[in-house]
Write an enzyme that holds these catalytic residues in place. Structure first.
Site, PDB file in Angstrom:
ATOM      1  N   ARG A   1      64.734  22.811 139.213  1.00  0.00           N
ATOM      2  CA  ARG A   1      63.334  23.168 139.392  1.00  0.00           C
ATOM      3  C   ARG A   1      62.467  22.089 138.755  1.00  0.00           C
ATOM      4  NH1 ARG A   1      65.794  25.977 142.035  1.00  0.00           N
ATOM      5  NH2 ARG A   1      65.933  28.241 142.080  1.00  0.00           N
TER       6      ARG A   1
ATOM      7  N   HIS B   1      56.548  26.645 147.557  1.00  0.00           N
ATOM      8  CA  HIS B   1      57.569  25.926 148.312  1.00  0.00           C
ATOM      9  C   HIS B   1      57.368  24.427 148.184  1.00  0.00           C
ATOM     10  CE1 HIS B   1      59.936  28.836 150.471  1.00  0.00           C
ATOM     11  NE2 HIS B   1      58.852  29.557 150.731  1.00  0.00           N
TER      12      HIS B   1
ATOM     13  N   CYS C   1      60.980  23.707 143.742  1.00  0.00           N
ATOM     14  CA  CYS C   1      62.388  23.341 143.698  1.00  0.00           C
ATOM     15  C   CYS C   1      62.575  21.830 143.735  1.00  0.00           C
ATOM     16  CB  CYS C   1      63.169  24.001 144.834  1.00  0.00           C
ATOM     17  SG  CYS C   1      62.752  23.388 146.452  1.00  0.00           S
TER      18      CYS C   1
END
Lengths: 229, 53
Positions: free
Chosen positions: A206, A128, A197
Site C-alpha cells: 500500500r 483506487h 495500492c
C-alpha cells in the site's frame, strides 16, 4: 478428427476473445462507468448543498463550549468532494462513507472507523490506483507541502502533505491510527491519511501519504488559496 | 459450434449474418453487465485499504 480440431480451435478463439473483452472491460469500461457515477455523486452533493440541506453541526445543550460534533456520515453516501491540485487542476472526486468494494467504485472511501472531516484525529481515505477511473493513478507524484483540499458544503478544509508516499504492507493498520505510526507525528492533531495500492496493478503493498489540517474557511469566502489558479 | 449455430439460424445469408451480429451483441452485453462485474473483484485491483474492510 476434423470435428475435434475444429471444436478445439473454436474454443481457443472464444477464450481469446473473452480475455480481450475482459481486458477492455477492466481498462476502459470501468473507467467510463466510474466517471459517470462519480459525476452523479458530485452532482448529487452539489444539489443537496445548493438546496441548503447541508448537514448542520448538531448543537447539544450544555455542550456549547465543546466544538460542535457533526452528524454521522451515512454509509455508502457521498459527503464531501476532494481536490488535489498536484493530480491535475480538474482533479476532483467525491468522498463516500465506507471502504466496501461497491463504495469504492463510486469514488473515494472514508474509513468508517476514523474521525470526521476537520475533526481531531485521523481522517483516512482510500482510493483506487487503477480501474474505476484511476483516481489515485499519480499517487507517487504527491510531495511534501502539496495541498489536499476538501469541502463538505459549508467549509473548505486545506490539508498539507507532510510525509509520503510511504510504502507499507496491507496489514499495517497503524497508518490510519489517530496518531499514525511512522508518520513522524508525535502529538494528537487533525490529520489526513490517503491510502491506495502498490504496485499499480498489484495488491502486495500500500502507498500512504499523511497530511495535517493547515486551514479552514467557510465556503462563502470563496475557494481556498490552494485551488486558485 | 459456430457452424452449428449458423446452420440453425433461419433465413438467407443476410438474415443469418444480422442474427449472428445480434447474438454477439447480446453475449457482449451479458458479459459486461453481469459476468465481468462479478469476476472483476476477484482480481487484486480492488485492494486499496489497509485493513481489508
Amino acid at each position: 478428427m476434423r470435428v475435434v480440431v475444429r471444436t478445439v480451435s473454436e474454443l481457443c478463439v472464444t477464450v481469446g476473445a473473452l480475455i480481450v473483452l475482459f481486458v477492455a472491460y477492466v481498462l476502459f469500461w470501468t473507467g467510463v462507468k466510474a466517471d459517470t457515477v462519480m459525476d452523479d455523486q458530485i452532482d448529487q452533493l452539489q444539489n443537496q448543498w445548493s438546496q441548503g440541506s447541508v448537514r448542520q453541526p448538531k448543537v447539544t445543550a450544555g455542550a456549547s463550549a465543546a466544538p460542535a460534533q457533526p452528524a454521522p456520515y451515512l454509509s455508502g453516501k457521498p459527503f464531501a468532494i476532494m481536490y488535489i491540485p498536484r493530480l491535475g487542476f480538474t482533479w476532483n472526486k467525491p468522498v463516500l462513507e465506507g471502504t466496501q468494494v461497491s463504495t469504492l467504485k463510486k469514488g473515494l472511501g472514508h474509513y468508517a472507523n476514523t474521525t470526521q472531516l476537520g475533526q481531531q484525529g485521523n481522517f483516512s481515505v482510500a482510493g483506487h490506483r487503477r480501474t474505476y477511473g484511476d483516481p489515485f493513478k499519480d499517487f507517487p507524484r504527491l510531495r511534501r507541502g502539496d495541498a489536499v483540499v476538501l469541502t463538505d458544503g459549508t467549509t473548505w478544509f486545506t490539508y498539507r502533505i507532510d510525509k509520503g508516499p510511504y510504502k507499507t504492507v496491507p496489514t499495517d493498520i497503524e497508518v490510519i491510527d489517530p496518531v499514525p505510526r511512522k508518520s513522524g507525528y508525535t502529538r494528537p492533531g487533525r490529520y489526513l491519511t490517503l491510502t491506495t495500492c502498490d504496485p499499480e496493478w498489484g495488491h502486495s503493498h500500500r502507498l500512504i501519504v499523511w497530511a495535517h489540517l493547515d486551514s479552514t474557511q467557510p465556503v462563502e469566502d470563496g475557494k481556498p488559496v490552494a485551488l486558485r489558479r | 459450434m459456430y457452424g452449428w449455430i449458423w446452420r440453425h439460424l433461419p433465413g438467407n445469408a443476410w438474415v443469418k449474418a444480422f442474427l449472428s451480429l445480434m447474438l454477439v451483441v447480446a453475449v457482449v452485453y451479458v458479459l459486461f453487465q453481469y459476468v465481468f462485474p462479478w469476476a472483476e473483484p476477484l482480481l487484486p485491483f480492488n485492494d486499496v485499504t489497509v485493513d481489508n474492510q
